[in-house]
Scaffold this active site. Structure first.
Site, PDB file in Angstrom:
ATOM      1  N   ASP A 166       0.809  -1.291   0.099  1.00  0.00           N
ATOM      2  CA  ASP A 166       0.029  -0.084  -0.025  1.00  0.00           C
ATOM      3  C   ASP A 166       0.920   1.267  -0.151  1.00  0.00           C
ATOM      4  O   ASP A 166       1.971   1.190   0.465  1.00  0.00           O
ATOM      5  CB  ASP A 166      -0.857   0.066   1.178  1.00  0.00           C
ATOM      6  CG  ASP A 166      -1.872   1.185   1.436  1.00  0.00           C
ATOM      7  OD1 ASP A 166      -2.623   1.513   0.520  1.00  0.00           O
ATOM      8  OD2 ASP A 166      -1.554   1.744   2.569  1.00  0.00           O
ATOM      9  N   ASP A 184      -0.085   5.241   0.968  1.00  0.00           N
ATOM     10  CA  ASP A 184      -0.140   5.957   2.043  1.00  0.00           C
ATOM     11  C   ASP A 184      -0.304   5.083   3.175  1.00  0.00           C
ATOM     12  O   ASP A 184      -1.403   4.578   3.559  1.00  0.00           O
ATOM     13  CB  ASP A 184      -1.528   6.869   1.556  1.00  0.00           C
ATOM     14  CG  ASP A 184      -1.296   7.586   0.267  1.00  0.00           C
ATOM     15  OD1 ASP A 184      -0.097   7.860  -0.021  1.00  0.00           O
ATOM     16  OD2 ASP A 184      -2.038   7.677  -0.365  1.00  0.00           O
TER      17      ASP A 184
END
Length: 477
Positions: free
Chosen positions: A313, A315
């Protein structure tokens, strides 16, 4: 010039024979391999299994051809390799070349030379062995619990065959000269008894027959060692007659063993001295290493290796989470992210990014904004092998927005990685759910956005990205 669809991988500890091998490859007639990767293991000494894994994971060709650094490619090796690969049907997972060991012409070979000559009949040895890369991925590569150049190739071959892959013999070949060996080389070789124990743990009591390994002498060595130990124990307790009988048994077994090794040899004084002394030391050395193997590998399970692909991922996992950020100047990597990625790449693991960007659907970002931020992430942390970004909102009903599996499945498909060889790392439950929905493994690294119930539900967690990377490199996934 035509290019072979294979990468040649050579593990080495810097022996002079490497130059001879590389020269023979340059001079070999035929199409060139797509790449040649030499893995220097002279500093880490992690073993040939680990070195080969680091090499093949960097390969991007359909085939990977392994050579040892002490062989010499025959003059037409590349041309014959091209024919072997072209002849391999879709069910063929691997192809072995033949090995020639030159022996002295004017005298009988020594014990060490005869042992090396046994490579000519060995099955699936990586002195010259090519595998489909997909077969290596599915098997997790070489089992790094085999620390020596011994049994690691047979173990891989059995696992590939157990998975339905067919192994065949090709027409190419290499020459394997007998390298110099010290006086006690045959004693040091008894460390392989621990690897034989691991083979039995992993493949059952019939592993020798399946691997074509021969019956072995461990039982005889254990009996000889027991006779010697019994003689010493009986003598220490004053039972001289019984001690003498045990000692006679030890002497007879040792003499018989030495005789079997001396008879086919050259018979010179140096070889006779070596055979007599080492024949007395080999049985207890074999017993010691076998016992150590039973202790070390008593709980050994199937090998998985490291994942072939780690998707992360963006952020909150790789960079600080700035809501709906479209400004590259505000991109700031999380502590330890760069080091963790470097360690994964160094092990040959491919890395990618899967990120939800609903700001596009909400009108807060443009696709160009997301692309510019992604390029900044690449500058700071890259390169990445694959990127996936979902522009949809939570109510759009798309199949790509996490926790849906779309981005994970698509990234795996692009790189040709089976989902069960992929790990997804993220900071919220949707990342883990997307992984599991795609058939991958999810690892949760909690951050400020992580809810307690997400931590409780996750099967795999890590306190930070560095710890997660170390766990993956250690096979804990």
């Amino acid at each position: 010039m035509a290019v072979l669809p294979t990468t040649v991988v050579v593990p080495t500890i810097g022996r002079p024979s490497l130059d001879v091998l590389l020269r023979s490859l340059r001079e070999s007639a035929g199409p060139r391999p797509a790449d040649v990767i030499v893995v220097d293991d002279s500093e880490t000494r992690s073993g040939p299994a680990a070195a080969r894994n680091r090499g093949w994971r960097r390969a991007r060709t359909p085939w990977v051809s392994f050579l040892d650094d002490d062989v010499i490619a025959e003059p037409d090796w590349l041309a014959r390799l091209a024919g072997d690969i072209a002849a391999a049907g879709p069910d063929v997972a691997g192809s072995q070349g033949h090995v020639t060991v030159p022996l002295p012409a004017r005298r009988r070979p020594t014990d060490w030379e005869r042992g090396t000559a046994g490579l000519q009949d060995a099955r699936w040895i990586t002195a010259d062995m090519s595998y489909r890369r997909s077969a290596l991925v599915a098997a997790g590569g070489f089992d790094e619990r085999f620390p020596r150049a011994y049994r690691e190739d047979a173990d891989l071959a059995l696992r590939v065959q157990d998975a339905g892959g067919r192994l065949v013999h090709g027409r190419r070949g290499v020459v394997h000269p007998v390298r110099p060996a010290g006086f006690w080389a045959s004693v040091r070789a008894q460390a392989g008894n621990a690897d034989d124990v691991l083979m039995r743990r992993l493949h059952g009591p019939d592993w020798r027959e399946r691997a074509g390994a021969g019956p072995g002498r461990r039982r005889a060595h254990l009996a000889t060692t027991a006779a010697a130990a019994g003689a010493l124990a009986l003598a220490a307790t004053g039972q001289r007659r019984a001690a003498g009988a045990a000692a006679a048994g030890w002497l007879a077994a040792t003499a018989r063993f030495a005789g079997r090794r001396i008879a086919p040899g050259p018979g010179d004084p140096a070889e006779l001295a070596r055979m007599l002394l080492t024949s007395a030391v080999i049985p207890p050395a074999a017993a010691w290493h076998a016992a150590a193997g039973w202790l070390r590998h008593r709980g050994a399970g199937p090998w998985r290796g490291v994942p072939d692909l780690v998707l992360l991922d963006r952020d909150g996992t790789l960079i600080h989470d700035v809501p709906y950020n479209g400004d590259p100047e505000r991109v700031e990597p999380l502590p330890g992210a760069a080091d963790a990625l470097d360690r994964l790449r160094a092990a040959g693991v491919r890395v990618g990014v899967v990120t939800n960007q609903s700001g596009i659907a909400r009108g807060l970002l443009t696709e160009d904004d997301v692309e510019r931020v992604g390029k900044r992430v690449e500058q700071l942390l890259g390169p990445f092998d694959v990127w996936r970004s979902c522009p949809h909102g939570p109510d759009d009903g798309c199949g790509c927005r996490k926790p849906a599996p779309g981005m994970v499945a698509s990234a795996c498909a692009e790189l040709g990685v089976p989902p069960d060889r992929c790990v997804v790392i993220g900071d919220i439950g949707a990342d883990v759910a997307a992984a599991e929905a795609a058939g991958a493994t999810g690892v949760l690294v909690p951050g400020p956005q992580t809810r307690p119930e997400e931590v409780a539900a996750a099967r795999h967690t890590a306190p930070d990205l560095g710890t997660a990377a170390d766990a993956l490199l250690g096979g804990a996934w």
